[in-house]
Design a protein around this motif. Structure first.
Motif, short mmCIF file in Angstrom:
data_model
loop_
_atom_site.label_atom_id
_atom_site.label_comp_id
_atom_site.label_asym_id
_atom_site.label_seq_id
_atom_site.Cartn_x
_atom_site.Cartn_y
_atom_site.Cartn_z
N SER A 210 0.81 -1.22 0.00
CA SER A 210 0.00 0.00 0.00
C SER A 210 0.84 1.27 0.00
CB SER A 210 -0.95 0.01 1.20
OG SER A 210 -0.22 0.01 2.40
N ARG A 211 2.07 1.18 0.55
CA ARG A 211 2.87 2.41 0.61
C ARG A 211 4.35 2.07 0.56
NH1 ARG A 211 2.12 6.75 5.34
NH2 ARG A 211 1.43 4.86 6.33
N ILE A 212 5.08 2.88 -0.19
CA ILE A 212 6.54 2.79 -0.26
C ILE A 212 7.08 4.12 0.23
CG2 ILE A 212 8.56 2.55 -1.76
CD1 ILE A 212 6.73 0.90 -3.65
N ILE A 213 7.98 4.03 1.21
CA ILE A 213 8.59 5.24 1.76
C ILE A 213 10.10 5.11 1.62
CG2 ILE A 213 8.86 6.73 3.76
CD1 ILE A 213 6.25 5.42 4.85
N PRO A 214 10.70 5.77 0.64
CA PRO A 214 12.16 5.74 0.56
C PRO A 214 12.75 6.41 1.81
CG PRO A 214 11.19 6.59 -1.47
CD PRO A 214 10.10 6.52 -0.44
N ILE A 215 13.85 5.86 2.28
CA ILE A 215 14.50 6.39 3.48
C ILE A 215 15.90 6.87 3.11
CG2 ILE A 215 15.34 5.83 5.79
CD1 ILE A 215 13.15 3.67 5.90
N TYR B 204 20.50 12.83 -2.86
CA TYR B 204 19.13 12.61 -3.30
C TYR B 204 18.88 13.24 -4.67
CZ TYR B 204 14.07 12.91 -3.56
OH TYR B 204 12.77 12.82 -3.97
N THR B 205 18.36 12.44 -5.56
CA THR B 205 17.90 12.89 -6.86
C THR B 205 16.43 12.51 -6.96
OG1 THR B 205 20.06 12.43 -7.81
CG2 THR B 205 18.24 12.72 -9.36
N PRO B 206 15.52 13.48 -7.14
CA PRO B 206 14.10 13.15 -7.20
C PRO B 206 13.81 12.11 -8.29
CG PRO B 206 14.41 15.52 -7.10
CD PRO B 206 15.78 14.91 -7.30
N ARG B 207 13.12 11.03 -7.92
CA ARG B 207 12.76 9.97 -8.86
C ARG B 207 11.30 9.58 -8.72
NH1 ARG B 207 17.46 5.58 -7.80
NH2 ARG B 207 18.14 5.68 -9.95
N ILE B 208 10.54 10.38 -8.02
CA ILE B 208 9.15 10.03 -7.72
C ILE B 208 8.35 9.75 -8.98
CG2 ILE B 208 7.00 10.82 -6.64
CD1 ILE B 208 9.18 10.12 -4.60
N ASP B 209 8.51 10.58 -10.03
CA ASP B 209 7.76 10.35 -11.27
C ASP B 209 8.11 9.00 -11.87
OD1 ASP B 209 6.50 12.79 -11.07
OD2 ASP B 209 7.92 13.82 -12.39
N TRP C 128 9.32 6.35 -10.27
CA TRP C 128 8.79 5.30 -9.39
C TRP C 128 7.29 5.14 -9.56
CZ3 TRP C 128 11.86 7.50 -4.69
CH2 TRP C 128 13.20 7.12 -4.79
N GLN C 129 6.57 6.25 -9.71
CA GLN C 129 5.11 6.17 -9.90
C GLN C 129 4.79 5.45 -11.21
OE1 GLN C 129 4.13 10.33 -9.47
NE2 GLN C 129 3.45 10.03 -7.35
N ARG C 130 5.56 5.69 -12.25
CA ARG C 130 5.35 5.01 -13.53
C ARG C 130 5.60 3.50 -13.38
NH1 ARG C 130 9.07 3.58 -16.91
NH2 ARG C 130 10.57 5.12 -16.20
N GLN D 167 5.86 7.89 -1.31
CA GLN D 167 6.03 9.16 -0.64
C GLN D 167 7.41 9.74 -0.90
OE1 GLN D 167 3.48 7.87 3.25
NE2 GLN D 167 5.04 9.39 3.52
N GLU D 168 7.55 11.00 -0.56
CA GLU D 168 8.87 11.62 -0.59
C GLU D 168 9.74 10.92 0.45
OE1 GLU D 168 10.30 14.07 -2.42
OE2 GLU D 168 8.52 14.18 -3.69
N PRO D 169 11.04 10.85 0.22
CA PRO D 169 11.92 10.17 1.18
C PRO D 169 11.90 10.83 2.56
CG PRO D 169 13.02 10.49 -0.92
CD PRO D 169 11.74 11.25 -0.99
N LEU D 170 12.06 9.98 3.57
CA LEU D 170 12.15 10.41 4.96
C LEU D 170 13.53 10.04 5.50
CD1 LEU D 170 8.79 9.08 6.47
CD2 LEU D 170 9.28 11.40 5.68
#
Length: 160
Positions: free
Chosen positions: A3-8, A16-21, A23-25, A43-46
């Motif tokens: 249900s949820r993936i939280i990069p740490i 950190y290089t944004p990869r959310i797009d 990962w969503q694909r 989610q955005e990394p924590l």
């Protein structure tokens, strides 16, 4: 399903290089291929402390268990099998697990300080006797093993 993936962002994480797009694909394509009804949120990394606190807050009211993949066994605790860890978690929770978390380190693993933090937050170390895997492969391997062990718990527990 997941249900949820939280990069740490861990001690060994690269810049950190944004990869959310991206990962969503990948999630969208995987759901289409598998037919999964579970909408997976990324989610955005924590930071490690934020992730541990989030787990403590969201798991308290549920029968839950958290695991962290360790690249090498260290002492008796992390050399225990996945099945004994699942059994320990089910016994502690008092019934079938409702929520499960898996922490996987980046290339280089989970730092000793993060390992202590996660253990204090209820994460149980597990080690698979296999080659050292890339982060993405380790996460998929770990999730598949956990899902199989948890969903088949009653069957394999009866066979012991």
């Amino acid at each position: 399903g997941i249900s949820r993936i939280i990069p740490i962002r861990g001690a060994y994480s690269p810049a950190y290089t944004p990869r959310i797009d991206r990962w969503q694909r990948i999630i969208r394509e995987a759901r289409q291929q598998s037919g999964s009804p579970t909408a997976t949120l990324i989610q955005e990394p924590l930071g490690a402390h934020e992730a541990a606190a989030l787990w403590r807050g969201q798991s308290a009211a549920l029968r839950s268990a958290a695991f962290m993949l360790c690249e090498k066994p260290e002492g008796n605790a992390s050399s225990r099998s996945l099945f004994s860890r699942i059994d320990e978690a089910v016994q502690k929770a008092g019934g079938p697990l409702q929520r499960i978390a898996l922490a996987v380190g980046c290339e280089g693993g989970i730092s000793p300080g993060e390992r202590i933090l996660f253990e204090q937050s209820g994460f149980m170390p597990i080690h698979f006797k296999t080659n050292i895997l890339r982060t993405e492969t380790a996460a998929l391997y770990g999730l598949a093993a956990l899902q199989s062990a948890v969903t088949e718990y009653e069957k394999w527990k009866l066979n012991e």
